[in-house]
Design an enzyme around this catalytic site. Structure first.
Site, short mmCIF file in Angstrom:
data_model
loop_
_atom_site.label_atom_id
_atom_site.label_comp_id
_atom_site.label_asym_id
_atom_site.label_seq_id
_atom_site.Cartn_x
_atom_site.Cartn_y
_atom_site.Cartn_z
N HIS A 229 9.63 4.15 -1.64
CA HIS A 229 9.20 5.22 -1.18
C HIS A 229 10.03 4.71 0.26
O HIS A 229 11.09 4.18 0.37
CB HIS A 229 7.82 5.18 -1.30
N HIS B 34 10.51 1.64 2.01
CA HIS B 34 12.30 0.84 1.47
C HIS B 34 13.16 1.85 2.09
O HIS B 34 14.53 0.82 1.68
CB HIS B 34 11.83 0.92 0.05
N CYS C 209 -4.15 -13.10 -0.35
CA CYS C 209 -3.92 -11.06 -0.41
C CYS C 209 -3.41 -11.55 -2.00
O CYS C 209 -1.86 -11.83 -1.24
CB CYS C 209 -3.90 -10.83 0.28
N CYS D 132 -0.21 -9.84 -1.05
CA CYS D 132 1.08 -10.01 -0.30
C CYS D 132 1.67 -10.96 -0.35
O CYS D 132 2.75 -11.13 -0.61
CB CYS D 132 0.59 -10.16 1.37
N CYS E 242 -7.97 -8.22 3.37
CA CYS E 242 -5.93 -7.94 4.01
C CYS E 242 -6.15 -6.98 4.90
O CYS E 242 -6.14 -6.50 4.62
CB CYS E 242 -5.75 -8.12 2.76
N HIS F 96 -3.57 -4.62 3.82
CA HIS F 96 -3.45 -3.78 2.50
C HIS F 96 -4.92 -3.29 2.55
O HIS F 96 -6.05 -2.47 1.14
CB HIS F 96 -3.29 -4.39 1.19
N LYS G 275 0.94 2.91 8.37
CA LYS G 275 1.82 2.49 7.83
C LYS G 275 2.04 2.96 6.32
O LYS G 275 0.61 3.33 5.57
CB LYS G 275 1.89 0.86 7.46
N LYS H 214 2.37 2.34 -0.51
CA LYS H 214 2.12 2.01 -2.19
C LYS H 214 0.75 2.11 -2.23
O LYS H 214 0.18 2.91 -1.99
CB LYS H 214 2.74 1.61 -3.20
N1 MSP Z 1 9.61 -9.03 -1.93
C1 MSP Z 1 9.33 -8.58 -0.90
C2 MSP Z 1 10.32 -9.55 0.18
C3 MSP Z 1 10.87 -10.35 -0.42
S1 MSP Z 1 12.90 -10.66 0.83
C4 MSP Z 1 13.15 -12.31 0.27
C5 MSP Z 1 8.20 -7.33 -0.16
N2 MSP Z 1 8.99 -6.34 -0.67
S2 MSP Z 1 7.50 -4.90 -0.24
O1 MSP Z 1 8.37 -4.00 -1.67
O2 MSP Z 1 6.83 -4.62 -0.04
O3 MSP Z 1 9.30 -4.29 1.14
C6 MSP Z 1 8.92 -4.64 2.12
C7 MSP Z 1 10.39 -4.46 3.30
O4 MSP Z 1 9.71 -2.77 2.73
C8 MSP Z 1 9.93 -4.18 4.64
O5 MSP Z 1 9.87 -5.51 5.14
C9 MSP Z 1 10.78 -2.76 4.97
O6 MSP Z 1 11.75 -3.52 4.78
C10 MSP Z 1 10.23 -2.48 3.79
N3 MSP Z 1 9.05 -1.16 4.19
C11 MSP Z 1 8.23 -0.98 3.12
N4 MSP Z 1 6.87 -0.11 3.73
C12 MSP Z 1 7.82 -0.08 5.32
C13 MSP Z 1 7.56 1.33 5.70
N5 MSP Z 1 6.07 2.17 5.62
N6 MSP Z 1 8.04 1.18 6.88
C14 MSP Z 1 8.53 0.32 7.31
N7 MSP Z 1 9.30 0.04 6.71
C15 MSP Z 1 8.62 -0.40 5.48
O7 MSP Z 1 7.52 -7.92 0.90
#
Ligand code: MSP
Length: 510
Positions: free
Chosen positions: A17, A20, A125, A128, A143, A146, A300, A303
């Protein structure tokens, strides 16, 4: 100079989304800018495929984690070219080359005496993939991220001696250090360390989906250690027959969201020290993109909360550049900020179409109308020189610290300056007076040249549209060295279709 920038690797438990896309776009702006400066750039992104978040999602769908990963990774990959992202490699933690190297590095950590067997009990969690402190779990054991009930977990597994790195981390995060940027997140990491570090589980006994522990094959590595190591392992196998580790490690910038601060600013440097590897130069932490719910409260985007802006939809309507610009312009990089479809439309029209788009069409159209597209060789108006010449340097200084918001501010100033200049000079009035032909020549040449510099400096944010503009201006050199007033005054200027055309949303949505 080597410049290595990474994004987090994203969980493949669902489709990507805008959250990311946000980190990935930010990393791409840095990578493109550094390439423009002639730096030796490596830009890594990818997917995190092991652990509970993925195993649980696969279970819910009745497929294997690998099947889920294979399916969802395609969405993450497909998004990159659509966003105009120029990553140099895409790592999947299910790559066998990654798995083998994770085992090697963690075996070394074990052999260096930083691993021991123990029992863990705590609030966990599964989304997480993280244990929560009693304080985080609160009285209702939910959590905080979440909003789901936490599991009470008790398990025999292998521990990483994080506590042994207390002093190293205090030093790394000290007052004058720029290891974590911006400063308020460095303070957050420091505060965490100051509470006193506890050892953490390095392995999981119950979970099967992960990289097996070489000295205890019944267990798999805790997904976070496997995942963090991607930043180093990728360099070893991204280019067949060419190990890039020496050239690019330690990383210049890990870009991350604030949700994963502890892992990147505490666990990660400790793990590297334990493995005898250099720690990265900087971790830059950004905030969350928030979406307003129907009652006006901001959450925030995530998903699990179901409040996501689908980047594919925005891209289908507007293309990559407006989205790249919007997220980096609207939300101060390093802070939380709200995004919305209405906010997007306002910036698109107000800044992209009316300021930049209009400037580009006016300048090219006036040159076509008054001078048949030939840029007069009339010298440049010195009045614009100082401000135009200062821009590239300011952008460089900001981006050296991954300060994307002030950098874009600085890059936008000459757009406004040139628009003012058009109004002040009123070329349409000059054109009516044959006595002032020389003045008109100089005005038009100055505008064409100013526009060229603007397009070069803005190209990392708006790569596709600025390329079209630079093509229309006949610009050869697109490196930042040519972002100087007078460096390559355009000869001929072609007519240009609107860079940011009006979008009829009713038709686009149909
Ligand atoms: N897989 C782990 C990260 C491992 S890195 C060695 C993870 N993945 S995640 O799919 O949950 O992605 C988290 C990252 O996505 C956040 O740290 C950020 O970079 C980005 N974001 C996800 N949702 C976000 C927002 N709503 N706003 C900004 N960034 C966000 O955690």
């Amino acid at each position: 100079m080597a410049f290595y920038v990474t994004t987090p690797i994203y969980y493949v438990n669902a489709a990507p989304h805008l959250g990311h896309a946000y980190t990935t776009i930010a990393a791409d702006v840095l990578a493109r800018h550094m390439r423009q400066r002639g730096e030796d750039v490596f830009f890594l992104t990818g997917t995190d495929e092991h652990g509970e978040p993925v195993a649980l999602a696969a279970e819910r769908e009745g497929i294997t984690p690998r099947e889920l990963g294979d399916r969802n990774v395609e969405h993450f990959r497909a998004l990159l070219p659509q966003l105009g992202v120029t990553n140099d490699f895409f790592i999947r933690t299910s790559d066998p080359e990654h798995e083998r190297r994770v085992q090697e590095v963690l075996q070394r950590v074990h052999d260096n005496g930083h691993v021991y067997k123990g029992t863990y009990e705590g609030w966990y969690c599964p989304r997480c993939a993280d244990f929560k402190s009693d304080q985080e779990a609160g009285e209702d054991h939910r959590c905080p991220i979440h909003q789901i009930p936490l599991d009470r977990e008790r398990e025999d597994n292998w521990f990483f001696r994080l506590s042994a790195f207390q002093e190293d981390l205090e030093r790394l995060l000290a007052e004058d250090s720029d290891f974590v940027l911006p400063r308020h997140f460095r303070n957050e990491a420091r505060a965490f360390v100051a509470q006193g570090l506890h050892d953490v589980s390095l392995t999981r006994a119950r979970l099967k989906w992960g990289i097996s522990v070489p000295w205890d094959p019944d267990q798999v590595f805790y997904v976070w250690f496997d995942a963090l190591l991607n930043y180093v392992t990728a360099l070893a196998f991204a280019r067949e027959g060419d190990d890039l580790t020496e050239r690019f490690w330690p990383a210049t910038f890990h870009l991350i969201g604030k949700d994963i601060l502890k892992f990147h600013t505490v666990y990660w440097p400790a793990l590297l020290l334990a493995a005898g590897l250099p720690v990265p130069q900087h971790v830059f932490v950004h905030g969350f993109l928030l979406m307003r719910d129907s009652s006006g409260v901001e959450h925030k985007m995530s998903k699990s909360l179901g409040n996501v802006l689908d980047p594919f939809e925005v891209l289908a309507t507007y293309g990559a550049d407006p989205l790249r610009f919007y997220v980096l312009r609207e939300v101060s990089f390093g802070q939380d900020g709200g995004v919305s479809t209405a906010g997007f439309a306002a910036r698109y029209e107000g800044e992209l179409a009316n300021e930049l788009g209009n400037l580009a069409s006016r300048v090219t159209a006036m040159l076509a109308r008054y001078r048949d597209g030939e840029v007069p060789r009339a010298g440049l108006d010195p009045e614009l020189r100082e401000e135009i010449d200062a821009t590239a340097g300011q952008v460089c200084a900001h981006l050296d610290g991954a300060q994307l918001t002030p950098a874009l501010d600085a890059a936008w100033q000459p757009v406004r300056r040139l628009n003012r200049y058009v109004e002040e000079r009123a070329p349409w009035a000059l054109a009516k007076d044959p006595q002032r032909a020389g003045e008109l020549d100089r005005t038009l040449a100055s505008l064409a040249e100013g526009l060229r510099v603007v397009a070069i400096v803005l190209a990392p944010w708006l790569p596709d549209t600025m390329d079209r503009l630079l093509d229309a201006l006949g610009a050869q050199d697109r490196t930042l060295a040519s972002a100087r007033y007078g460096a390559e005054v355009p000869g001929r200027v072609e007519r240009l279709a609107p860079l940011f055309p009006k979008v009829d949303l009713d038709t686009a949505a149909a």
